[in-house]
Design an enzyme around this catalytic site. Sequence first.
Site, PDB file in Angstrom:
ATOM      1  N   GLY A  23      -0.067   4.582   0.167  1.00  0.00           N
ATOM      2  CA  GLY A  23      -0.779   5.792   0.564  1.00  0.00           C
ATOM      3  C   GLY A  23      -1.643   6.321  -0.568  1.00  0.00           C
ATOM      4  N   GLY A  27      -5.009   1.170   5.502  1.00  0.00           N
ATOM      5  CA  GLY A  27      -4.305  -0.076   5.189  1.00  0.00           C
ATOM      6  C   GLY A  27      -5.123  -1.295   5.594  1.00  0.00           C
ATOM      7  N   ASP A  28      -5.848  -1.191   6.705  1.00  0.00           N
ATOM      8  CA  ASP A  28      -6.674  -2.312   7.161  1.00  0.00           C
ATOM      9  C   ASP A  28      -7.846  -2.525   6.211  1.00  0.00           C
ATOM     10  OD1 ASP A  28      -4.921  -2.379   9.346  1.00  0.00           O
ATOM     11  OD2 ASP A  28      -6.170  -0.971  10.461  1.00  0.00           O
ATOM     12  N   GLY A  31      -2.062   4.581  -4.101  1.00  0.00           N
ATOM     13  CA  GLY A  31      -2.741   3.314  -4.322  1.00  0.00           C
ATOM     14  C   GLY A  31      -1.900   2.119  -3.921  1.00  0.00           C
ATOM     15  N   SER A  80       0.858  -1.182   0.000  1.00  0.00           N
ATOM     16  CA  SER A  80       0.000   0.000   0.000  1.00  0.00           C
ATOM     17  C   SER A  80       0.899   1.238   0.000  1.00  0.00           C
ATOM     18  CB  SER A  80      -0.961  -0.015   1.187  1.00  0.00           C
ATOM     19  OG  SER A  80      -0.273  -0.260   2.387  1.00  0.00           O
TER      20      SER A  80
END
Lengths: 309, 309
Positions: free
Chosen positions: A218, A247-248, A221, A216
């Site tokens: 930020g 992120g989760d 994408g 990931s």
Amino acid sequence: MILTVTLNAALDLTYRVPHLRPQAEHRVPPAVERPGGKGLNVARVLASLGHETVATGLAGGATGETVRTLLAETTVTDEFVRITGPTRRTVAVVDASAGDTTRLNETGPDVTPAEWAAFDDRYTHLLRDARAVALCGSLPPGVPVGAYAHLVRAARARRIPVLLDTSGEPLRRGIAARPDVVKPNAAELAALTGTTDPLRAAVAARRRGAHAVAASLGPDGMLALTPDGTWRATPPKPLPGNPTGAGDSAVAGLLSGWAEGLAWPERLARAVALSAATVAAPAAGEYDATMYERLLGQVKVSPLSPSGA
Amino acid sequence: MILTVTLNAALDLTYRVPHLRPQAEHRVPPAVERPGGKGLNVARVLASLGHETVATGLAGGATGETVRTLLAETTVTDEFVRITGPTRRTVAVVDASAGDTTRLNETGPDVTPAEWAAFDDRYTHLLRDARAVALCGSLPPGVPVGAYAHLVRAARARRIPVLLDTSGEPLRRGIAARPDVVKPNAAELAALTGTTDPLRAAVAARRRGAHAVAASLGPDGMLALTPDGTWRATPPKPLPGNPTGAGDSAVAGLLSGWAEGLAWPERLARAVALSAATVAAPAAGEYDATMYERLLGQVKVSPLSPSGA
């Protein structure tokens, strides 16, 4: 069902202040309390996507009871193992004027060998009905540093897709056990591989054992190196907001897509749309469902040349 | 026994960080948890001075249960009334490098009229065996702003000495009910009376109804205007340290002296010595017993001329 593991669950406390002044006394409304730890965030998003979701891990003390009480208000099934040490707290102080957040994250409870063994039994039992597994977050003191490697191997032995999202030594050990996916962010990837170029770092991470690396990045994408190909997935535009939990949400997107039999490009589109819809939501760690539906068709998933990988 | 009232009890959480950096994430050991709210601090000091001490007030939710569990580890008798709303938290972040503390104090739970009535019954019952009463701290939402005035009158009607330590409108209303003592600090005294000169402000506060005014003036000790005379009590020298709880220790000193039949100068010496020994203690809100014994003979209590008052 999809199984999420949160070994270092947390009671997340969020305070909002007009302006955080160090050394000063602030009179504040009661903290907003949420069940926390990456795995529980993933579980909540999976459940709101309509997936039958079971959350396990370790929880103890009054804070652990509060986490479980809050979890009972969701559709996530609670299969946490009770331990003696108290579940940690995290404290987030959101400064409304500066638009930033100051965080205090407690390290976590001491876990005894017997408690870790009890968890292992519960996990093995739960694997029977699991279609996919997410192993997320830090390890509390007392849990062996190779814990994730052990849990990855147990899932792999039963041919259950397993995703690992952690950092530092637990990631280093866990990745060597060949999880189906690791989902590091840019900083975790750089710390693991020693290189800051995301593509080169992802290649290096994959060589360490992960079947797929979905990094990931930020607002940029995600970048995914998989057995089926290499892709970059980008949201239509960077969205302002709070990146907590983004992120989760990406993990929930990847794993739900996997459980539904979607191909990698569709999993990535879902992960990036959920992640962006989480950044845009007013409450930290929640996602904006309407925005998610709208963004889903707008995420651009482009194959990268295998030579790049 | 001595009765302390804490209507807005708290679970005090203290974090120590090497350096508090706004906007940053700090990994911290678990918070040190203590039962908080001024009345509970007073109760702990009274108990460690050897007084039979009963603590009442309102407590609810998981945080309230934790406060009561912590209280059970002391010799203070728990006579709290259970309410539905959760007891507030206070969060103190001690910055070790700067030597200062940043605080977040939650406002407190919503209290229903029935809960307030239940407390009033309990308080009336407990007054039967009380030799002195301390009413301390802020009021949670839902408790009438005139609550302390009502509780002062109930104690006075039974000829039980009652001390009030609060601020703002609850102090303004409470003082009019003629408590035996009020113990404002300099800022509270100035806010009540509109004058920053402590002696003039104490005179004005006394005119509002308090039989005695014992003002705590930080490192300068205390100033007391009483029916028996006017005194200034000063510690031998200003002590470096954490002033958290120093005012509560002063309340415990005044009230224990009163219950033991000491005269005002001895009560003041005890209050100032306890207060200074609290500032010097390593843990916030604790006092250094050895230092207290040593300071007790060194506090200077000087009568002021009545003309000054």
